[in-house]
Design a protein around this motif. Structure first.
Motif, short mmCIF file in Angstrom:
data_model
loop_
_atom_site.label_atom_id
_atom_site.label_comp_id
_atom_site.label_asym_id
_atom_site.label_seq_id
_atom_site.Cartn_x
_atom_site.Cartn_y
_atom_site.Cartn_z
N TRP A 357 0.97 -1.02 0.07
CA TRP A 357 -0.01 0.06 0.12
C TRP A 357 0.86 1.42 -0.09
N PRO A 358 0.83 1.99 -0.93
CA PRO A 358 1.71 3.10 -1.14
C PRO A 358 1.62 4.19 0.11
N VAL A 359 0.65 4.12 0.94
CA VAL A 359 0.48 5.01 2.01
C VAL A 359 1.54 4.46 3.21
N THR A 360 1.57 3.16 3.21
CA THR A 360 2.84 2.48 4.22
C THR A 360 3.90 1.96 3.70
N ARG A 361 3.93 1.87 2.37
CA ARG A 361 5.26 1.00 1.80
C ARG A 361 6.46 1.66 2.09
N TRP A 362 6.73 2.89 2.43
CA TRP A 362 7.99 3.59 2.57
C TRP A 362 8.32 3.11 3.92
N LEU A 363 7.74 2.52 4.85
CA LEU A 363 8.23 1.93 6.08
C LEU A 363 8.97 0.72 5.96
N ARG A 364 8.91 0.09 4.66
CA ARG A 364 9.51 -1.17 4.37
C ARG A 364 10.89 -0.91 3.75
N ARG A 365 10.98 0.56 3.40
CA ARG A 365 12.22 0.92 2.50
C ARG A 365 13.11 0.88 3.73
N GLN A 459 -1.96 -0.18 -7.44
CA GLN A 459 -1.98 0.71 -6.13
C GLN A 459 -2.11 1.99 -6.27
N TRP A 460 -1.16 2.40 -6.98
CA TRP A 460 -1.29 3.87 -7.44
C TRP A 460 -2.70 4.42 -8.11
N LEU A 461 -3.35 3.52 -8.52
CA LEU A 461 -4.71 3.88 -9.10
C LEU A 461 -5.53 4.18 -7.63
N THR A 462 -5.28 3.09 -6.84
CA THR A 462 -6.24 3.32 -5.66
C THR A 462 -5.86 4.56 -5.04
N VAL A 463 -4.56 4.94 -4.82
CA VAL A 463 -4.33 6.18 -4.33
C VAL A 463 -4.96 7.41 -4.89
N ALA A 464 -4.82 7.18 -6.35
CA ALA A 464 -5.46 8.34 -7.20
C ALA A 464 -6.98 8.58 -6.88
N ALA A 465 -7.63 7.21 -6.72
CA ALA A 465 -9.05 7.24 -6.19
C ALA A 465 -9.31 7.95 -5.14
N MET A 466 -8.42 7.65 -4.02
CA MET A 466 -8.57 8.28 -2.70
C MET A 466 -8.39 9.49 -2.66
N ALA A 467 -7.29 10.03 -3.41
CA ALA A 467 -6.80 11.58 -3.69
C ALA A 467 -8.13 12.24 -4.21
N ALA A 468 -8.70 11.87 -5.17
CA ALA A 468 -10.04 12.39 -5.97
C ALA A 468 -11.00 12.32 -4.97
N GLY A 469 -11.31 11.38 -4.25
CA GLY A 469 -12.53 11.53 -3.23
C GLY A 469 -12.31 12.54 -2.18
N ALA A 470 -10.97 12.46 -1.95
CA ALA A 470 -10.43 13.40 -0.88
C ALA A 470 -10.76 14.78 -1.26
N ILE A 471 -10.12 15.18 -2.33
CA ILE A 471 -10.11 16.66 -2.87
C ILE A 471 -11.75 17.04 -2.95
N TRP A 472 -12.68 15.95 -3.52
CA TRP A 472 -13.98 16.14 -3.73
C TRP A 472 -14.69 16.66 -2.51
N LEU A 507 -9.50 0.69 0.90
CA LEU A 507 -9.84 -0.70 0.92
C LEU A 507 -9.12 -1.49 0.07
N ALA A 508 -9.25 -1.04 -1.11
CA ALA A 508 -8.75 -1.73 -2.50
C ALA A 508 -7.23 -1.85 -2.03
N GLY A 509 -6.62 -0.78 -1.76
CA GLY A 509 -5.41 -0.68 -1.48
C GLY A 509 -4.82 -1.77 -0.73
N VAL A 510 -5.40 -2.00 0.55
CA VAL A 510 -5.01 -2.96 1.58
C VAL A 510 -5.39 -4.13 1.20
N LEU A 511 -6.06 -4.46 0.36
CA LEU A 511 -6.73 -5.60 -0.14
C LEU A 511 -5.71 -6.12 -1.20
N ILE A 512 -5.24 -5.33 -2.00
CA ILE A 512 -4.29 -5.55 -3.05
C ILE A 512 -2.93 -5.87 -2.17
#
Length: 570
Positions: A357-365, A459-472, A507-512
């Motif tokens: 999930w791009p939101v938390t994957r940076w922790l893995r790095r 995953q980035w598409l889910t992030v884009a969806a989240m961003a679109a929803g949040a901006i809306w 939710l989709a990002g976590v499931l993926i």
């Protein structure tokens, strides 16, 4: 395994070459005495072949009082030799020559300074009168030993009183069992025996010689004083001289004896069979024996021969393979299980970093790659944990087992060399195994699978969806806050689309991410199996190069040695 009979006589040159090669192969494996003796025989043969082959050096050897000097005078028709009765009178060997042309270098090599030319028709004969082999003078005995080892033909002069003396049988006749073709045994002074006892003494002497391994050697009864038997002995020498082959027969016997000595050295002393004729001589070997034989009925000739087994000829090199126990021990000592597990963990680590999930994957790095942490991805030495004492002990046992199995069919002390060969390059194992582990596990950081890119895009598409929803939602909140007219908001059922995009994308990002972790675990196991297979193959190659190859080379060396000794002894 018995020595196979060869259909044709092997040339002397080939046998000498085989003996020289066998000595070289045995260097450092067998006793140095046997190796040096073989090389001395080769060197001596080279010198003798370069000297006169038209002359035959015949030595009369015997004990004090045996009458060899008298026999020397009788054969040469001269009074050159001083005759003694009870004490040794011959201090230095002297020679009687029939025909001197070309004999000088041969006598120089024999180191016989006393030389006398004799008139006669035995051209080519060099008759030597040796000191007594039982002389109280050490120099006399050394002179006998030296010349007995180099002359072309040996005539042992025995007398009725001491023909069974252990000194001559154990020190000279028995060790020369392979020289029966260049040896004559003479029972001198038969004129001192009653006529009916001569045959009994000769038969008894033949039995003793058979026990010495000299069955079939020519035995003559002579009397230098009366001349009985001397013409027969002279005729025998004339035949040998006319053949001009005594020198080569002597060299051939020397080569066979040296080859037998090399082969005997392949067995530990306790396991060696008795030398030819290793039987106890009856008590009373001097006057008492002569009297006993004269008074007793004729004995049956002894047929006791205890010759050491001959070389085996061509031997098969035992197959040496990398066994499972050795592979496992090497793998454990090299840290292979740790490396294989690191491959699986590295794959999962990189998979999560690429598909999480791009939101938390940076922790893995922030976590280090397991393979890079062990330095298994570069050219430097790895950081795998050192082998434990148990693993080192298991590897040592495995190496010993390989050497023991390979040396089962090889006699000692050569078997020791085989066992040493299995461990000879053990110090190189650590570095070689380390490089093998690094090479086998480097596939763990190979090109990323294609599905990682697909999952990452999703995953980035889910992030884009989240961003679109949040901006809306933020826009709606701002309009409401400013009390501006609201924009129309579509819904999915009763849920507004901004909320659907925000929550659905999360939710989709976590499931993926969870689904990708399952695939990452499966892929890690698969790569770990491939790495384990590559590791086994690499470890087997290392074992083959550093353990099996030296062992096979040593076994091949032994097989070649056995073949060369067999050829030399033929």
């Amino acid at each position: 395994m018995k020595l196979p009979r060869r259909k044709a006589e092997v040339p002397l040159d080939d046998r000498l070459e085989a003996l020289a090669e066998a000595a070289d192969l045995a260097e450092g494996r067998l006793g140095q005495e046997a190796v040096d003796h073989a090389r001395a025989v080769v060197a001596r043969a080279g010198v003798r072949r370069g000297l006169s082959v038209d002359h035959t050096a015949v030595a009369l050897a015997g004990a004090t009082g045996s009458g060899k000097s008298s026999l020397f005078n009788a054969l040469s028709g001269t009074d050159l030799a001083t005759v003694g009765v009870t004490r040794p009178t011959t201090a230095k060997a002297q020679a009687a020559l029939w025909g001197t042309g070309g004999a000088g270098p041969l006598l120089d090599w024999l180191d016989v300074p006393l030389r006398h030319t004799v008139e006669g028709d035995a051209s080519g004969l060099i008759l030597l009168d040796l000191p007594d082999h039982d002389s109280i003078e050490l120099a006399h005995r050394r002179e006998v030993d030296r010349l007995v080892g180099v002359v072309d033909l040996l005539v042992w002069v025995l007398d009725p009183q001491k023909y069974a003396d252990a000194a001559v049988h154990e020190r000279y006749l028995r060790p020369l069992a392979r020289h029966r073709d260049v040896m004559v045994v003479v029972l001198n002074q038969v004129d001192r025996l009653p006529e009916r006892s001569v045959k009994r003494c000769l038969d008894d002497l033949r039995g003793l010689l058979a026990a010495d391994g000299l069955e079939g050697v020519t035995v003559l009864g002579v009397s230098a004083r009366t001349g009985e038997g001397v013409p027969e002995l002279r005729a025998l020498l004339d035949r040998e001289i006319s053949r001009r082959r005594a020198w080569s027969s002597r060299l051939a016997a020397d080569v066979a004896s040296a080859a037998a000595g090399l082969w005997a050295a392949t067995r530990p002393p306790a396991a060696r069979e008795p030398e030819p004729g290793a039987v106890a001589l009856p008590a009373g070997t001097r006057e008492a024996r002569a009297a006993a034989v004269a008074a007793s009925p004729p004995p049956a000739p002894s047929r006791v021969t205890a010759e050491a087994p001959p070389p085996p000829g061509r031997v098969a090199v035992p197959e040496v393979a990398v066994g499972g126990a050795l592979t496992r021990a090497l793998a454990q000592a090299a840290g292979a299980p740790v490396a294989v597990e690191a491959v699986a963990k590295s794959h999962r680590h990189r998979s999560v970093a690429a598909t999480g999930w791009p939101v938390t994957r940076w922790l893995r790095r922030l976590r280090p790659d397991p393979l890079r942490r062990l330095h298994l991805t570069g050219g430097a030495r790895s950081s795998l944990p050192a082998a434990t004492a148990v693993e080192v002990s298991a590897l040592d046992i495995a190496l010993r087992d390989v050497g023991a199995a390979a040396s089962e069919a090889v006699p000692e002390p050569w078997a020791t060399a085989v066992r040493h060969a299995a461990r000879s390059r053990s110090e190189e194992l650590t570095d070689a195994l380390d490089r093998t582990v690094a090479a086998a596990t480097s596939g763990g950081v190979s090109k990323a699978p294609r599905w990682w890119r697909v999952a990452g895009t999703a995953q980035w598409l889910t992030v884009a969806a989240m961003a679109a929803g949040a901006i809306w939602l933020l826009v709606r909140f701002a309009l409401n806050y400013l009390m501006l007219p609201e924009l129309p908001t579509p819904t999915l059922g009763r849920a507004p689309w901004p909320t659907v995009l925000l929550l659905g994308g999360a939710l989709a990002g976590v499931l993926i991410a969870l689904l990708c972790r399952v695939f990452a675990w499966i892929g890690g196991r698969r790569r770990a199996r491939r790495a384990a297979k590559a590791l086994r193959a690499g470890i087997e190659r290392v074992a083959g190069a550093l353990i099996v190859a030296p062992t096979r080379d040593e076994l091949a060396r032994y097989a070649r040695f056995a073949d060369r000794v067999s050829l030399a002894a033929s």
